[in-house]
Design a protein around this motif. Structure first.
Motif, PDB file in Angstrom:
ATOM      1  N   VAL A  69       0.832  -1.214   0.000  1.00 22.26           N
ATOM      2  CA  VAL A  69       0.000   0.000   0.000  1.00 22.26           C
ATOM      3  C   VAL A  69       0.864   1.261   0.000  1.00 22.26           C
ATOM      4  CG1 VAL A  69      -1.774   1.293   1.247  1.00 22.26           C
ATOM      5  CG2 VAL A  69      -1.878  -1.213   1.157  1.00 22.26           C
ATOM      6  N   VAL A  70       1.798   1.354   0.935  1.00 26.44           N
ATOM      7  CA  VAL A  70       2.656   2.535   1.017  1.00 26.44           C
ATOM      8  C   VAL A  70       3.603   2.591  -0.176  1.00 26.44           C
ATOM      9  CG1 VAL A  70       4.508   3.627   2.361  1.00 26.44           C
ATOM     10  CG2 VAL A  70       2.447   2.788   3.509  1.00 26.44           C
ATOM     11  N   SER A  71       4.077   1.434  -0.626  1.00 29.25           N
ATOM     12  CA  SER A  71       4.952   1.401  -1.802  1.00 29.25           C
ATOM     13  C   SER A  71       4.283   2.050  -3.004  1.00 29.25           C
ATOM     14  CB  SER A  71       5.333  -0.041  -2.144  1.00 29.25           C
ATOM     15  OG  SER A  71       6.128  -0.625  -1.142  1.00 29.25           O
ATOM     16  N   HIS A  72       2.994   1.779  -3.194  1.00 30.70           N
ATOM     17  CA  HIS A  72       2.274   2.366  -4.326  1.00 30.70           C
ATOM     18  C   HIS A  72       2.100   3.877  -4.152  1.00 30.70           C
ATOM     19  CE1 HIS A  72       0.981  -1.039  -6.906  1.00 30.70           C
ATOM     20  NE2 HIS A  72       1.305  -1.715  -5.821  1.00 30.70           N
ATOM     21  N   LEU A  73       1.882   4.327  -2.922  1.00 29.32           N
ATOM     22  CA  LEU A  73       1.770   5.766  -2.684  1.00 29.32           C
ATOM     23  C   LEU A  73       3.079   6.477  -3.021  1.00 29.32           C
ATOM     24  CD1 LEU A  73      -0.163   5.666   0.707  1.00 29.32           C
ATOM     25  CD2 LEU A  73      -1.076   6.471  -1.478  1.00 29.32           C
ATOM     26  N   LEU A  74       4.203   5.866  -2.636  1.00 32.02           N
ATOM     27  CA  LEU A  74       5.506   6.452  -2.958  1.00 32.02           C
ATOM     28  C   LEU A  74       5.758   6.415  -4.466  1.00 32.02           C
ATOM     29  CD1 LEU A  74       7.607   4.852  -0.081  1.00 32.02           C
ATOM     30  CD2 LEU A  74       6.941   7.255  -0.270  1.00 32.02           C
ATOM     31  N   ASP A  75       5.358   5.325  -5.103  1.00 30.08           N
ATOM     32  CA  ASP A  75       5.514   5.207  -6.551  1.00 30.08           C
ATOM     33  C   ASP A  75       4.692   6.281  -7.265  1.00 30.08           C
ATOM     34  OD1 ASP A  75       6.514   3.429  -8.849  1.00 30.08           O
ATOM     35  OD2 ASP A  75       4.353   3.507  -9.241  1.00 30.08           O
ATOM     36  N   ASP A  76       3.495   6.566  -6.742  1.00 33.54           N
ATOM     37  CA  ASP A  76       2.669   7.638  -7.308  1.00 33.54           C
ATOM     38  C   ASP A  76       3.438   8.957  -7.381  1.00 33.54           C
ATOM     39  OD1 ASP A  76       0.480   5.917  -7.390  1.00 33.54           O
ATOM     40  OD2 ASP A  76      -0.427   6.697  -5.542  1.00 33.54           O
ATOM     41  N   GLY A  78       6.658   9.364  -7.654  1.00 39.25           N
ATOM     42  CA  GLY A  78       7.858   9.342  -8.468  1.00 39.25           C
ATOM     43  C   GLY A  78       9.089   8.765  -7.815  1.00 39.25           C
ATOM     44  N   PHE A  79       8.962   8.148  -6.642  1.00 40.25           N
ATOM     45  CA  PHE A  79      10.099   7.480  -6.032  1.00 40.25           C
ATOM     46  C   PHE A  79      10.370   6.149  -6.742  1.00 40.25           C
ATOM     47  CE2 PHE A  79       8.726  10.247  -2.579  1.00 40.25           C
ATOM     48  CZ  PHE A  79       9.933  10.719  -2.093  1.00 40.25           C
ATOM     49  N   LYS A  80      11.611   5.715  -6.719  1.00 42.09           N
ATOM     50  CA  LYS A  80      11.976   4.381  -7.187  1.00 42.09           C
ATOM     51  C   LYS A  80      11.940   3.475  -5.972  1.00 42.09           C
ATOM     52  CE  LYS A  80      15.521   1.764  -9.657  1.00 42.09           C
ATOM     53  NZ  LYS A  80      16.874   1.823 -10.283  1.00 42.09           N
ATOM     54  N   ARG A  95       3.252  -8.272  -5.089  1.00 40.28           N
ATOM     55  CA  ARG A  95       3.753  -8.440  -6.455  1.00 40.28           C
ATOM     56  C   ARG A  95       2.604  -8.543  -7.453  1.00 40.28           C
ATOM     57  NH1 ARG A  95       7.813 -12.739  -3.874  1.00 40.28           N
ATOM     58  NH2 ARG A  95       9.585 -11.360  -3.423  1.00 40.28           N
ATOM     59  N   ARG A  96       1.551  -9.230  -7.062  1.00 42.52           N
ATOM     60  CA  ARG A  96       0.391  -9.365  -7.951  1.00 42.52           C
ATOM     61  C   ARG A  96      -0.265  -7.996  -8.174  1.00 42.52           C
ATOM     62  NH1 ARG A  96      -3.128 -12.403  -4.943  1.00 42.52           N
ATOM     63  NH2 ARG A  96      -1.622 -14.107  -5.160  1.00 42.52           N
ATOM     64  N   LYS A  97      -0.381  -7.235  -7.110  1.00 47.15           N
ATOM     65  CA  LYS A  97      -0.992  -5.907  -7.204  1.00 47.15           C
ATOM     66  C   LYS A  97      -0.162  -4.999  -8.114  1.00 47.15           C
ATOM     67  CE  LYS A  97      -2.416  -4.347  -3.263  1.00 47.15           C
ATOM     68  NZ  LYS A  97      -2.418  -3.677  -1.927  1.00 47.15           N
ATOM     69  N   SER A 104       6.444  -0.605 -11.569  1.00 50.79           N
ATOM     70  CA  SER A 104       7.772  -1.211 -11.515  1.00 50.79           C
ATOM     71  C   SER A 104       8.361  -1.080 -10.113  1.00 50.79           C
ATOM     72  CB  SER A 104       8.707  -0.542 -12.541  1.00 50.79           C
ATOM     73  OG  SER A 104       8.758   0.857 -12.310  1.00 50.79           O
ATOM     74  N   ILE A 105       7.659  -1.669  -9.150  1.00 50.53           N
ATOM     75  CA  ILE A 105       8.103  -1.686  -7.757  1.00 50.53           C
ATOM     76  C   ILE A 105       8.762  -3.034  -7.483  1.00 50.53           C
ATOM     77  CG2 ILE A 105       7.393  -1.474  -5.342  1.00 50.53           C
ATOM     78  CD1 ILE A 105       4.879   0.013  -6.363  1.00 50.53           C
TER      79      ILE A 105
END
Length: 271
Positions: A69-76, A78-80, A95-97, A104-105
């Protein structure tokens, strides 16, 4: 190996790992875990921007990333992003999400208290609802400092889930009563009694068994070498968006919990 030896080798960390592995199947069904509206997503974005700025391709480590959940927020933003979790069922869902959303997380199996990541790799380290579960926070904080670049930022989002204040107790009691008499629907998903007992048992034995108060966390961060530490308790916007998925009384109880975001930096002259 004998049963006695197996029990001896099964420690608190193993119990925590097993608990979150079992929780993986229903984790995203709970408000406060997954994001349930674009309004809530925007509120989280504003919190992250306030403390971390925009990503601009900077490497970020999401510790105890769960279903991502937080990974996707950071990806939104522009973080790698690299997400690290030690519960394989959580990683499978993360990984499925990411695949479904074409993100590309990178999600890796690893221990937040001993990441095995290289020195000075990340501009940003983030975690949500991890600190209260740590067995050895001083060692974990030193580890997080190690993997950060000089000038990098840490953001901890957590709370004291042990010591409810007077208003939280009052609204929690009203919530339980309203469910019992049928005025409001039961909280979903409801955890089995065995899982609740496991949660209570784990909580009674971790470092912050008496509650992860923000000042106690700050003191340990400072001792680990972090600087420019700031406690942000202005999480009302996030809580209001989440409260739309709960009963009135549960939303009021959550609003009155001791929840916070702590931002800290690795000194520029740190190795």
């Amino acid at each position: 190996m004998s049963d006695v030896a197996e029990r001896r080798n099964y420690d608190l960390r193993d119990e925590i790992k097993a608990y979150w592995s079992e929780r993986a199947a229903t984790f995203d069904l709970s408000p406060g875990h997954e994001i349930f509206s674009e309004e809530e997503r925007a509120a989280w974005h504003r919190l992250f921007r306030r403390h971390l700025g925009d990503g601009a391709g900077r490497p970020a480590l999401d510790l105890a990333s769960g279903t991502g959940v937080v990974s996707h927020l950071l990806d939104d933003l522009g973080f790698k992003v690299t997400g690290l979790d030690w519960a394989e069922p959580m990683l499978e869902r993360a990984r499925r999400k990411a695949k479904d959303r074409r993100r590309s997380i990178s999600f890796r199996l690893g221990d937040a208290e001993n990441t095995m990541e290289p020195d000075g790799r990340y501009d940003v380290v983030v975690n949500r609802h991890l600190v209260w579960t740590l067995v050895d926070p001083p060692a974990a904080f030193r580890e997080w400092l190690r993997v950060m670049k000089p000038g990098g930022r840490l953001l901890i989002i957590d709370g004291d889930f042990v010591n409810p204040g007077r208003l939280e107790r009052f609204f929690s009691a009203l919530n339980a009563w309203s469910q019992r008499v049928g005025l409001t629907r039961p909280d979903a998903p409801a955890q089995p009694r065995e899982m609740l007992e496991t949660h209570r048992s784990i909580l009674s034995r971790v470092h912050f068994s008496q509650g992860a108060r923000s000042q106690a966390v700050v003191e340990l961060l400072r001792a680990a070498g972090f600087a420019d530490i700031e406690v942000d308790t202005d999480l009302g916007e996030i809580h209001r968006t989440q409260a739309k998925n709960w009963s009135l009384f549960k939303g009021l109880a959550r609003k009155n919990q001791h929840r916070y975001a702590i931002r800290a930096s690795k000194p520029l002259d740190a190795a």
